[in-house]
Design a protein around this motif. Structure first.
Motif, PDB file in Angstrom:
ATOM      1  N   ILE A  21       9.250  -5.679   3.898  1.00  0.00           N
ATOM      2  CA  ILE A  21       9.695  -4.305   4.092  1.00  0.00           C
ATOM      3  C   ILE A  21       8.515  -3.477   4.590  1.00  0.00           C
ATOM      4  CG2 ILE A  21      10.711  -2.278   2.976  1.00  0.00           C
ATOM      5  CD1 ILE A  21      12.590  -4.514   2.617  1.00  0.00           C
ATOM      6  N   THR A  48       5.539  -4.303   1.885  1.00  0.00           N
ATOM      7  CA  THR A  48       5.719  -5.169   0.725  1.00  0.00           C
ATOM      8  C   THR A  48       6.594  -6.347   1.091  1.00  0.00           C
ATOM      9  OG1 THR A  48       5.957  -3.080  -0.436  1.00  0.00           O
ATOM     10  CG2 THR A  48       6.326  -5.065  -1.722  1.00  0.00           C
ATOM     11  N   ILE A  96       9.204  -8.912  -0.552  1.00  0.00           N
ATOM     12  CA  ILE A  96       9.940  -9.091  -1.805  1.00  0.00           C
ATOM     13  C   ILE A  96      10.760 -10.378  -1.772  1.00  0.00           C
ATOM     14  CG2 ILE A  96      10.049  -6.633  -2.366  1.00  0.00           C
ATOM     15  CD1 ILE A  96      12.937  -6.691  -1.332  1.00  0.00           C
ATOM     16  N   SER A 100      14.499  -9.299  -6.081  1.00  0.00           N
ATOM     17  CA  SER A 100      14.297  -7.851  -5.901  1.00  0.00           C
ATOM     18  C   SER A 100      15.193  -7.277  -4.807  1.00  0.00           C
ATOM     19  CB  SER A 100      12.846  -7.558  -5.529  1.00  0.00           C
ATOM     20  OG  SER A 100      11.968  -8.177  -6.420  1.00  0.00           O
ATOM     21  N   ARG A 156      16.732  -3.808  -4.874  1.00  0.00           N
ATOM     22  CA  ARG A 156      15.926  -2.582  -4.779  1.00  0.00           C
ATOM     23  C   ARG A 156      16.397  -1.738  -3.594  1.00  0.00           C
ATOM     24  NH1 ARG A 156       9.662  -4.003  -5.359  1.00  0.00           N
ATOM     25  NH2 ARG A 156       9.513  -1.746  -5.053  1.00  0.00           N
ATOM     26  N   LEU A 191      16.080   1.186  -0.517  1.00  0.00           N
ATOM     27  CA  LEU A 191      15.204   1.665   0.539  1.00  0.00           C
ATOM     28  C   LEU A 191      15.110   3.184   0.467  1.00  0.00           C
ATOM     29  CD1 LEU A 191      16.646  -0.771   3.137  1.00  0.00           C
ATOM     30  CD2 LEU A 191      14.269  -0.757   2.410  1.00  0.00           C
ATOM     31  N   ASP A 220      11.251   3.938  -4.009  1.00  0.00           N
ATOM     32  CA  ASP A 220      11.321   2.525  -4.375  1.00  0.00           C
ATOM     33  C   ASP A 220      10.627   1.693  -3.292  1.00  0.00           C
ATOM     34  OD1 ASP A 220      11.867   0.111  -5.427  1.00  0.00           O
ATOM     35  OD2 ASP A 220      14.046   0.303  -5.455  1.00  0.00           O
ATOM     36  N   LEU A 221      11.341   1.350  -2.249  1.00  0.00           N
ATOM     37  CA  LEU A 221      10.720   0.593  -1.159  1.00  0.00           C
ATOM     38  C   LEU A 221      10.571   1.520   0.039  1.00  0.00           C
ATOM     39  CD1 LEU A 221      12.746  -2.738  -1.359  1.00  0.00           C
ATOM     40  CD2 LEU A 221      10.306  -2.487  -1.820  1.00  0.00           C
ATOM     41  N   THR A 270       9.345   2.588   3.703  1.00  0.00           N
ATOM     42  CA  THR A 270       9.147   1.836   4.932  1.00  0.00           C
ATOM     43  C   THR A 270       9.157   2.756   6.141  1.00  0.00           C
ATOM     44  OG1 THR A 270      10.148   0.253   6.447  1.00  0.00           O
ATOM     45  CG2 THR A 270      11.625   1.309   4.885  1.00  0.00           C
ATOM     46  N   SER A 291       1.145  -8.261  -2.353  1.00  0.00           N
ATOM     47  CA  SER A 291       2.577  -8.243  -2.658  1.00  0.00           C
ATOM     48  C   SER A 291       3.129  -9.650  -2.808  1.00  0.00           C
ATOM     49  CB  SER A 291       3.356  -7.413  -1.632  1.00  0.00           C
ATOM     50  OG  SER A 291       3.456  -8.088  -0.415  1.00  0.00           O
TER      51      SER A 291
END
Lengths: 189, 626
Positions: free
Chosen positions: B465, B471, B473, B477, B480, B482, B486-487, B489, B576
């Motif tokens: 991501i 990261t 993943i 995960s 999770r 976007l 959280d994530l 990008t 990561s």
């Protein structure tokens, strides 16, 4: 402490200038104190060329610039419980590792030898040959710090480390009380 | 600007050797840029395009014209990978060497080119006709493997198509005519569309759906600058380039600075491997982008703007220049925009030259100033002292496009989309192991599973991501979300299935950062090399458990002591994966035997000495005479 058997230590100088061994002598009269704690096995100080038995501590000066250095270092790792890299050359390669800077060459070792023995501006070598006696060990492609050849347990920094630092460290290690250096002992400016 | 250079480069193409560049030509090129040292990158690019290299004598001449020293010119010339000090082929073929290209058959494509052209990677043919080289991600991951041939893009290459392209080039066809025999008759828009697919898989409400022309700008001219900034702030818009700074705040800071001039710069240097969203916006919504920049200019009081286009997207230059020209003609750029007295704004297109680091705000400004693309020390921040020392707003392509739409539809409309803290929609560029790679415009808040379902990549074993600096993943995960919380990008989502070697991916990403580090901070310049070597050890099965601690320690040092985002994120591929794929590392590391390091190989270490001495090692070689 008198009830305990004496510890055995061994030392070796690899690609160094022997300055770190001189620094061991800087322990001065405390050598007598130290000798109450240890027996010295294989070492230039005793002129013993081989291990007579397994040692507790091995002290290495210098990095590895040739095959013999590697051989000795392997021997020390196999015969010593704890291995100490003493001084900058053993830890990082030090001054000899300057030849590692010849990196943008197709034949760095050849270039290094040529400059050292033939083409260097201040060289007087009437034979115009690179020494190649069969007794000379082969050089490595570059100079390696000891930790790249074997696992090293402790490092005593300095060029050379002070006699005080060497003495303190050994005494503390033998008593099982070594927990790193005082900051001011490893400041060099 | 430097139009017409492609025809000139064909004149120069008739000579095989590099002849001395006539001083008059250099004088003319420099004069075309007003002998302005801040236009050094343009000057050098023009010289490179015409004469295939920037020869030492040329650098002296350029230095004399622009009032710089020779070493300053060389500093710029040697920094950018699209500039070269030795002659490159008249046709320079750059194969995209991204991990996605590698996984989709780059090796076979390379072999086809090498075979037909008779040169290897990094070589130039003896007659000076062709150069073949690798370049990091050129933003075509949805249609990999891809190649740049001079200013032309070839995508979706197969060994067969690569072979026929190379043969056509050998037969004397120009790169442009590989795209179409009628290339010269095509409009810039048609040319771009012929070369590259845009692969819009899901159009959202904000950017890729129907967009009325200049509706946002029409609203903006009715509003005071402060109202525009308030609207952007209320919308919750955050920068779409990756860092996610609140756009309204950035504009407010810049507007608050009293200065002689303000600047608006658009960062279209998307170099993060796996990102290609800006490419699609630049092709599909160029007017919206310029509209957004114009609105920003009104908000902060800028009269000049720069659109910094990455060198890899040079194929879009004619299109963008046409758009700028159209808007000037229609009174949407230039003096008195839309007839408003005092609303003057114009944009110049600045082309990059193949340096990832220029996507960093400070480095981008350095590059616009004609310097090597090195980041600047912060503070001062660009909003206070940016381009040439003036307050500067630097925003991503997507951010400007969003801003224009927000002005049209209102802050509330935008704020209502997405999640708390992450408002509106985002373009995701999805590539890798899935059936439908391409662009998806989605509101923030979707889970990774949602994305995988849309792109038909449910077998994914790992998802990267945000590109290498983001990261990676694992399946556990994938629920999770976007969002920024959280994530986060900048838009890149790269999917890897179970056949992919995680450590190969990590090693590739580290080699990317090693290549792209500008070299200013030692921990980044040297540390990333050490990280790359350490990962190589894991791949060879020579690592021991201590090396995992080493990776963590060194990564922490690099992050702590680098001054720009590159060094602060370059260890992320390792960190990561250590966190999310710990078994990958433990499976290939083992304690060393007797404390002897397996990584040191005595035979290879003494090999060169053995050849020089012409004898065996008495310690490590057997004596075969006995």
């Amino acid at each position: 402490m008198s009830g305990l058997p004496k510890a055995r230590i061994a030392t070796a100088s690899l690609a160094g200038c022997f300055g770190c061994h001189m620094a061991i002598l800087d322990v001065d009269e405390r050598l007598i104190e130290l000798m109450k704690l240890v027996n010295v096995d294989r070492s230039p100080l005793t002129d013993k060329k081989r291990f007579t038995q397994r040692c507790d501590i091995g002290i290495i000066e210098g990095g590895c610039c040739n095959e013999e250095n590697v051989h000795v270092l392997h021997d020390f790792r196999r015969n010593c419980d704890v291995l100490i890299a003493l001084g900058q050359c053993a830890i990082m390669g030090g001054l000899p590792a300057m030849r590692n800077a010849i990196m943008h060459s197709d034949a760095p070792l050849r270039e290094c030898l040529d400059e050292a023995y033939i083409t260097g501006r201040y060289i007087r070598n009437t034979t115009h040959n690179v020494p190649n006696d069969p007794a000379l060990p082969l050089l490595l492609d570059e100079v390696y710090p000891c930790s790249q050849i074997v696992e090293i347990d402790y490092q005593i920094p300095g060029c050379a480390p002070e006699g005080d630092v060497i003495f303190d460290t050994l005494v503390k290690l033998l008593a099982g009380r070594f927990h790193g250096f005082e900051r001011d002992k490893i400041r060099f400016d | 600007m430097e139009n017409g250079q492609s025809s000139v480069s064909r004149d120069a193409a008739s000579t095989g050797e590099v002849s001395a560049v006539p001083a008059a030509d250099i004088t003319a090129i420099c004069a075309a840029f007003d002998n302005d040292s801040h236009r050094m990158l343009d000057i050098l690019r023009t010289v490179q395009d015409r004469f295939r290299c920037i020869a030492p004598s040329t650098m002296d001449a350029i230095a004399a014209q622009t009032g710089l020293t020779r070493i300053e010119v060389e500093g710029v010339a040697s920094f950018y990978s699209f500039l070269s000090l030795t002659p490159r082929g008249r046709v320079t073929i750059r194969l995209c060497d991204d991990i996605v290209d590698r996984f989709t058959g780059l090796a076979d494509v390379t072999a086809a080119f090498e075979d037909v052209l008779g040169i290897g990677i990094g070589e130039t043919s003896a007659d000076g006709a062709f150069s073949l080289e690798y370049t990091p991600c050129i933003g075509m991951c949805d249609q990999a493997p891809a190649a740049m041939i001079n200013d032309v893009l070839l995508v979706g290459l197969t060994p067969q198509s690569a072979r026929s392209a190379a043969e056509a080039l050998m037969a004397g066809k120009t790169p442009e005519h590989l795209i179409s025999d009628r290339f010269d008759e095509l409009s810039p828009q048609e040319r771009a569309n012929r070369m590259v697919e845009n692969n819009i898989r899901h159009a959202g409400e904000v950017l890729l759906g129907p967009v009325p022309a200049d509706a946002g700008l029409a609203k903006a001219v009715e509003m005071a600058p402060a109202q525009i900034i308030t609207a952007i702030e209320d919308s919750g818009l955050r920068g779409c380039g990756g860092a996610g700074f609140t756009t309204g705040r950035k504009w407010r800071f810049a507007a608050a600075e009293t200065a002689e001039k303000h600047y608006v710069i658009c960062n279209a240097d998307e170099g993060e491997p796996g990102t290609f969203k800006d490419r699609v916006l630049l092709t599909e919504r160029p007017h919206l982008l310029i509209e957004g920049m114009t609105i920003a200019a009104r908000a902060v009081g800028a009269r000049e703007g720069i659109l910094y286009l990455r060198g890899e997207y040079v194929y879009l230059r004619p299109l963008l220049e046409e758009v700028l020209e159209q808007r000037r003609r229609r009174g949407l750029l230039g003096e008195s925009i839309l007839g408003i007295e005092g609303f003057d704004f114009d944009i110049r297109l600045q082309l990059g030259a193949g340096a990832y680091i220029c996507g960093e705000e400070g480095a981008l400004i350095s590059s616009c100033e004609g310097l090597p693309g090195e980041p600047k020390t912060r503070p001062p921040f660009p909003v206070n002292r940016g381009y040439l020392g003036f307050p500067t707003v630097v925003n991503n392509v997507e951010t400007f496009c969003h801003a224009a739409r927000i002005l049209d539809r209102g802050a509330g409309w935008f704020h209502a989309m997405g999640t708390e803290g992450s408002h509106g929609t985002k373009l995701f560029s999805i590539c890798g192991d899935c059936l439908n790679p391409g662009i998806y415009e989605l509101p923030y808040g979707h889970s990774v599973w949602d994305i995988l379902e849309m792109a038909s990549g449910q077998e994914a074993a790992a998802v990267q991501i945000g590109g290498p600096s983001g990261t990676m993943i694992a399946r556990d995960s994938f629920d999770r979300k976007l969002t920024f919380d959280d994530l986060a990008t900048g838009g890149a989502i790269i999917i890897f299935n179970g056949d992919r070697n995680i450590l190969e991916i990590v090693e590739y990403y580290m080699s990317f950062f090693v290549h792209e580090s500008c070299g200013y901070c030692t921990p980044c310049r040297v540390g990333n090399v050490f990280l790359q070597k350490a990962i190589a050890k894991f791949r060879k099965g020579l690592a021991n458990p201590d090396d995992i601690d080493y990776l963590k320690d060194l990564s922490a040092t690099i992050i702590e002591t680098s001054r720009c985002g590159l060094g602060m994120t370059s260890p992320n591929p390792i960190l990561s994966t250590l966190q999310n794929f710990p078994l990958v590392y433990s499976a290939v590391s083992k304690p060393s035997k007797d404390g002897i390091r397996d990584t040191f190989d005595i035979q290879s270490a003494i090999d060169s000495a053995r050849k020089i001495a012409k004898r065996r090692s008495y310690l490590y070689d057997r004596d075969f005479t006995k």
